[in-house]
Design a protein around this motif. Structure first.
Motif, PDB file in Angstrom:
ATOM      1  N   MET A   1       0.870  -1.094  -0.142  1.00  0.00           N
ATOM      2  CA  MET A   1       0.009  -0.004  -0.098  1.00  0.00           C
ATOM      3  C   MET A   1       0.924   1.306  -0.012  1.00  0.00           C
ATOM      4  O   MET A   1       1.999   1.336   0.665  1.00  0.00           O
ATOM      5  CB  MET A   1      -0.737   0.096   1.257  1.00  0.00           C
ATOM      6  N   THR A   2       0.277   2.137  -0.729  1.00  0.00           N
ATOM      7  CA  THR A   2       0.982   3.362  -0.850  1.00  0.00           C
ATOM      8  C   THR A   2       1.068   4.318   0.468  1.00  0.00           C
ATOM      9  O   THR A   2      -0.036   4.384   1.120  1.00  0.00           O
ATOM     10  CB  THR A   2       0.780   4.387  -2.060  1.00  0.00           C
ATOM     11  N   ALA A   3       2.296   5.006   0.751  1.00  0.00           N
ATOM     12  CA  ALA A   3       2.108   5.689   1.961  1.00  0.00           C
ATOM     13  C   ALA A   3       1.255   7.015   1.688  1.00  0.00           C
ATOM     14  O   ALA A   3       0.940   7.483   0.645  1.00  0.00           O
ATOM     15  CB  ALA A   3       3.477   6.538   2.141  1.00  0.00           C
ATOM     16  N   GLN A   4       0.510   7.464   2.948  1.00  0.00           N
ATOM     17  CA  GLN A   4      -0.545   8.503   2.877  1.00  0.00           C
ATOM     18  C   GLN A   4       0.228   9.745   3.835  1.00  0.00           C
ATOM     19  O   GLN A   4       0.857   9.470   4.760  1.00  0.00           O
ATOM     20  CB  GLN A   4      -1.679   7.984   3.742  1.00  0.00           C
ATOM     21  N   ILE A   5       0.014  10.815   3.341  1.00  0.00           N
ATOM     22  CA  ILE A   5       0.563  11.863   3.912  1.00  0.00           C
ATOM     23  C   ILE A   5      -0.524  12.752   4.671  1.00  0.00           C
ATOM     24  O   ILE A   5      -1.468  13.126   4.092  1.00  0.00           O
ATOM     25  CB  ILE A   5       1.637  12.969   2.991  1.00  0.00           C
ATOM     26  N   VAL A   6      -0.171  13.256   6.018  1.00  0.00           N
ATOM     27  CA  VAL A   6      -1.271  13.974   6.651  1.00  0.00           C
ATOM     28  C   VAL A   6      -0.329  15.338   7.318  1.00  0.00           C
ATOM     29  O   VAL A   6       0.709  15.135   7.934  1.00  0.00           O
ATOM     30  CB  VAL A   6      -1.895  13.276   7.890  1.00  0.00           C
ATOM     31  N   LEU A   7      -0.895  16.478   6.987  1.00  0.00           N
ATOM     32  CA  LEU A   7      -0.103  17.749   7.215  1.00  0.00           C
ATOM     33  C   LEU A   7      -0.732  18.546   8.099  1.00  0.00           C
ATOM     34  O   LEU A   7      -1.977  18.830   8.002  1.00  0.00           O
ATOM     35  CB  LEU A   7       0.111  18.501   5.787  1.00  0.00           C
ATOM     36  N   LEU A 231      11.252  11.624  -0.018  1.00  0.00           N
ATOM     37  CA  LEU A 231      12.352  10.746   0.463  1.00  0.00           C
ATOM     38  C   LEU A 231      11.491   9.973   1.694  1.00  0.00           C
ATOM     39  O   LEU A 231      11.721   8.625   1.664  1.00  0.00           O
ATOM     40  CB  LEU A 231      13.553  11.440   1.119  1.00  0.00           C
ATOM     41  N   ALA A 232      10.790  10.360   2.335  1.00  0.00           N
ATOM     42  CA  ALA A 232      10.095   9.854   3.239  1.00  0.00           C
ATOM     43  C   ALA A 232       9.136   9.074   3.006  1.00  0.00           C
ATOM     44  O   ALA A 232       8.843   7.673   3.229  1.00  0.00           O
ATOM     45  CB  ALA A 232       9.334  11.171   4.350  1.00  0.00           C
ATOM     46  N   VAL A 233       8.457   9.186   1.963  1.00  0.00           N
ATOM     47  CA  VAL A 233       7.589   8.424   1.281  1.00  0.00           C
ATOM     48  C   VAL A 233       8.174   7.154   0.584  1.00  0.00           C
ATOM     49  O   VAL A 233       7.799   6.150   0.937  1.00  0.00           O
ATOM     50  CB  VAL A 233       6.474   9.002   0.039  1.00  0.00           C
ATOM     51  N   ALA A 234       9.187   7.403   0.040  1.00  0.00           N
ATOM     52  CA  ALA A 234      10.140   6.216  -0.537  1.00  0.00           C
ATOM     53  C   ALA A 234      10.580   5.458   0.526  1.00  0.00           C
ATOM     54  O   ALA A 234      10.465   4.176   0.384  1.00  0.00           O
ATOM     55  CB  ALA A 234      11.154   6.828  -1.560  1.00  0.00           C
ATOM     56  N   ARG A 235      10.881   5.946   1.669  1.00  0.00           N
ATOM     57  CA  ARG A 235      11.617   5.084   2.709  1.00  0.00           C
ATOM     58  C   ARG A 235      10.435   4.316   3.379  1.00  0.00           C
ATOM     59  O   ARG A 235      10.545   2.962   3.546  1.00  0.00           O
ATOM     60  CB  ARG A 235      12.164   5.946   3.811  1.00  0.00           C
ATOM     61  N   ILE A 236       9.318   4.786   3.493  1.00  0.00           N
ATOM     62  CA  ILE A 236       8.231   4.038   4.221  1.00  0.00           C
ATOM     63  C   ILE A 236       7.601   2.873   3.195  1.00  0.00           C
ATOM     64  O   ILE A 236       7.489   1.972   3.617  1.00  0.00           O
ATOM     65  CB  ILE A 236       7.166   5.078   4.437  1.00  0.00           C
ATOM     66  N   ASP A 237       7.504   3.420   2.139  1.00  0.00           N
ATOM     67  CA  ASP A 237       6.924   2.440   1.014  1.00  0.00           C
ATOM     68  C   ASP A 237       7.968   1.169   0.780  1.00  0.00           C
ATOM     69  O   ASP A 237       7.472   0.057   0.512  1.00  0.00           O
ATOM     70  CB  ASP A 237       6.813   3.224  -0.314  1.00  0.00           C
TER      71      ASP A 237
END
Length: 244
Positions: A1-7, A231-237
């Protein structure tokens, strides 16, 4: 599953401060949401409370977590709230945390000075907006300059929120954070005051200092900040986890 971002936005501003980040993430197919905290933006008429702020963050996080691992990102006051939230004794369902412009314990003389300064601005004609606009024009690129104020400025909430921030226990929360954690500061950010303490209390964290940048790092250097989110998304994915 793709990372989700909450800002999560900072004090006085609103979800509109994340426009550049939302565009960047949307163009790359990364699901993202920016919330308005009580007393800010679309919720300006509400009274700001810590309970309401944490409920807002938690609601957005748990909703996003139904679709994928969540990277939570906060700026300034939003960053402090996210650190406290992430370091709860019962860990929330987040996979990573980006804490921007918030490596300062909100207590003591520094907080008192900031509140006095904010009250002084508030007593100026038009509540200091003339000076605020000149400062933004001098420091932010044209394509992000209007983002901080697009949702309105929470003048009436600011002093209350600052006072409540002093009750947070960030020093206790930091060692309990067990997800990848990135601190992001501008080189000239006044809230770098306790930067060494924060990185010592969270030894698995990474610190990134953006050169020639002030407190408004996400708007002043959006390309750099966006790259960090990528980068954060790539690392978590990729399944990256903080050391236990």
């Amino acid at each position: 599953m793709t990372a989700q971002i909450v800002l999560v936005h900072g004090i006085r501003t609103s979800a509109s401060m994340w426009r550049a980040q939302l565009r960047y993430l949307s163009e790359r197919g990364v699901p993202a949401v920016a919330v308005d905290l009580p007393g800010h933006g679309t919720r300006m008429a509400e009274r700001f409370t810590l309970e309401g702020a944490f409920d807002t963050i938690d609601g957005a996080v748990r909703d996003a977590a139904r679709r994928g691992p969540v990277v939570l990102a906060g700026h300034s006051m939003g960053g402090l709230l996210c650190l406290e939230y992430a370091g709860a004794r019962t860990p929330p369902p987040i996979a990573g945390l980006v804490a921007a412009s918030c490596t300062s314990i909100p207590r003591g003389a520094g907080l008192t000075f900031y509140r006095v300064l904010a009250r002084g601005f508030d007593r100026l004609p038009d509540r200091g907006m003339w000076l605020t606009q000149r400062m933004l024009a001098a420091t932010l690129p044209e394509h992000t300059r209007s983002d901080f104020g697009a949702g309105g400025y929470a003048f009436d909430t600011q002093d209350l929120a600052l006072g409540l921030l002093s009750t947070l226990d960030i020093a206790s929360a930091l060692p309990r954070i067990r997800v990848p954690l990135w601190f992001v500061n501008g080189q000239y950010d006044q809230l770098r005051l306790n930067e060494r303490l924060f990185t010592r209390l969270a030894p698995h964290s990474e610190l990134l200092v953006v050169p020639k940048t002030s407190h408004l790092v996400s708007a002043m250097r959006p390309d750099v900040f966006n790259a960090l989110l990528g980068l954060a998304v790539a690392r978590i994915d990729a399944g990256d986890q903080a050391p236990t």
